[in-house]
Design a protein around this motif. Sequence first.
Motif, mmCIF file in Angstrom:
data_model
loop_
_atom_site.group_PDB
_atom_site.id
_atom_site.type_symbol
_atom_site.label_atom_id
_atom_site.label_comp_id
_atom_site.label_asym_id
_atom_site.label_seq_id
_atom_site.Cartn_x
_atom_site.Cartn_y
_atom_site.Cartn_z
ATOM 1 N N GLY A 62 0.675 -1.072 -0.106
ATOM 2 C CA GLY A 62 0.026 0.126 0.044
ATOM 3 C C GLY A 62 0.792 1.163 0.017
ATOM 4 N N ASP B 276 -3.265 6.215 -6.272
ATOM 5 C CA ASP B 276 -2.786 5.568 -5.155
ATOM 6 C C ASP B 276 -1.833 4.206 -5.312
ATOM 7 N N SER B 277 -1.763 3.921 -6.694
ATOM 8 C CA SER B 277 -0.944 2.666 -6.804
ATOM 9 C C SER B 277 0.038 2.854 -8.072
#
Length: 808
Positions: A413, A441-442
Amino acid sequence: MKRHINKVAVIGSGIMGSGIACHFANIGVEVLLLDIVPRELTDKEKAQGLTLEDKAVRNRLVNDSFTSALKSKPSPIYHKKFADRITTGNMEDDISKVAEVDWIIEVVVERLDIKKQVLENLDKHRTLGTLITSNTSGIPIRFMSEGRSEDFQKHFCGTHFFNPARYLKLFEIIPGPKTSKDVLEFLNGYGEQFLGKTSVVAKDTPAFIGNRIGIFSIQSLFHAVKEMGMTVEEVDKLTGPVIGRPKSATFRTVDVVGLDTLVHVANGISENCKDDERHELFQLPDFIQTMMDNKWLGSKSGQGFYKKIKGDDGKSEILTLDLDTMDYRSKKSAKFATLELTKTIDKVIDRFPVLVDGKDKAGEFYRKSFGALFAYVTHRIPEITDELYKIDDAMKAGFGWEHGPFQIWDAVGLEKGLEFIKAEGLEAASWVTEMKDAGIDSFYTIKEGNTYFYDIPKNLPASKAGTMEKVPGQDAFIILDNIRKTKEVFKNSGVVIEDLGDGILNCEFQSKMNTIGGDVLAGLNKAVDLAEKDFAGLVIGNQAANFSVGANIGMIFMMAVEQEYDELNMAIKMFQDTMMRMRYSSIPTVSAPHGMTLGGGCELSLHADKVVAAAETYIGLVEFGVGVIPGGGGSKEMALRASDTFRKNDVELNVLQEYFLTIGMAKVSTSAYEAFDLGILQKGKDVVVVNKDRQIATAKAHAKLMADAGYTKPIKRKDVKVLGKQALGMFLVGTDSMEAGHYISEHDKKIADKLAYVMAGGDLSEATMVTEQYLLDLEREAFLSLCTERKTLERIQHMLKTGKPLRN
């Protein structure tokens, strides 16, 4: 201009040069391998009356190096006959021959002055337009091309192969100031398609991509190990297969590569990267300096972090270096509660969230090491590359990591990774924050079966976020991880069946080590049913480390111990019937083996219509190691293939004996090309692909081609010629003499005699034509009878416990 590489010249025949020469020979290219002329005679040459003018003397260095390379383990060459594609010579008598080649690769000692001298000489003899590259692990490419001709500079760049060249996939391409874009594009494509490499175009920075990140990672661990008070064994336990790294992990890898090699690269980075924000980590810890002073360099010097000794009882023992006392001691076991939690998690990528949450020293170690690594890789963009996926590709292909740093970060994460970085007192590069603020977010995402990466904006205002861009070069690949969720047609606990498109299905094993048990066989039958009903063809392929290590021997052991012979008979018959179902289906079946393809995995490939094997396929029928004969159609198939090989005036017994010995000696090929010699792969029918990433796509193409050409269901064979008592008698005499000479044990003889009975077709009075089913019944009966033997059960149990065969 379309280029063809028919002949290359490799200049420098050391370990790296000979390895590169062998790999070009592996793919069918003619190679000229040159080295310097010796300046003095050896004592042996003097005794032979030779002079410095004799050709044998002048080519001594190159011939000795090349011979040594061919003897090395693991072998640098797919097949020993491929060595004939390499011609040796020397840099004085044969330098003019470089005018005839399409690509010159300089692989001399890592010294700029020597490289420049060699390149200047080559520039005088090369033909205009010829590719010329330097294999270097870190010398700036711009320095090497200074003073060379305009044509030279246009066609010159760095090409960094990793050692050993056959096995490590990373192929870094480093442009010089004037390298033509066409040259870079050609090398990038050639490396991937023909050499089977992961091609990565890097910037001309110290240590390029792979070594810059890899050496940082190792140096970081060197410093952390003292700080955290950890042992060599503990670090190797935590940095090996559990996180998708090689078994040699960290310290054993350094021993194999050589501590001096690692120190040389680390010193180069330290000297040439003064602005690196983690510059202090490239300074050598005290224990490394001590090892260098003592010349404890690893395997090459007999001791490094590990040392092998022989005890008074004659048994070997591996000692470990104690980093506090700098003395060698007996190995200690390393156990961590956190690792126990991952034992049921088969996929490495799914283990990372569990590992970083660990409450013990292991969890602390992972948070600390990943925090440092994550921060470091963010700051290397755009210094060493503009695209983050190239860093991941380099680490996977050059250092054998299953997942690169950004892929691991995605697994734990984005937010957690930033927390680890902060806990180490470090900061990620600003582009990560900008990415996060933009709601991304990735670092990677999957769309329509393709991988997309976060492309960091170039020459744009800092506030401008990047975009997700498709990783280039995927069109030639089918990545099963990317299509599994959206293209799944059927799934059970043993297999996933995916629609590859164009009417072709793929059956992917999902069991532990891809063993073949009831669920896998049920899945295979389902795949054939589905393909016959609604599709045109079937591929059996996966992208795990190994295709299949064979039948589920744990299941066989339990049935045999419980004496459930009826159930065992049914299980073996189901295996045999499934293999025959594949062979006699109405659609083409293509097997795509790679890595270990043993026992039942090999039998499956024997029964496919076609095999598209990765070059690195280690295939064989190894059932003798667990006290049985091949029972899934392998014994039958070798008898059938021997029959098909019989020619008029052959000594048929000799032909049959070759196939018998392939099973009896549990021969395993060391490459797909060797499998042709064993009769496991068939010339003119089966094919080999050098780049494993292309394997599923190639297998699909062959299945489609067979379907489009009008595939017809084969007619069951009734014409297998067996030789009966004539062959059986010869085999039994042979096993008697082998036992009498103590070459095999009494139980080995029993197994061999059972195999002889099957492959001879029983004790028929004369040569007879029989059906495949006749041989399958003999095979199954022999397999079952061996499962009633105590010594067979001991062999199976020993294999289950240790992973090694027992000779009893």
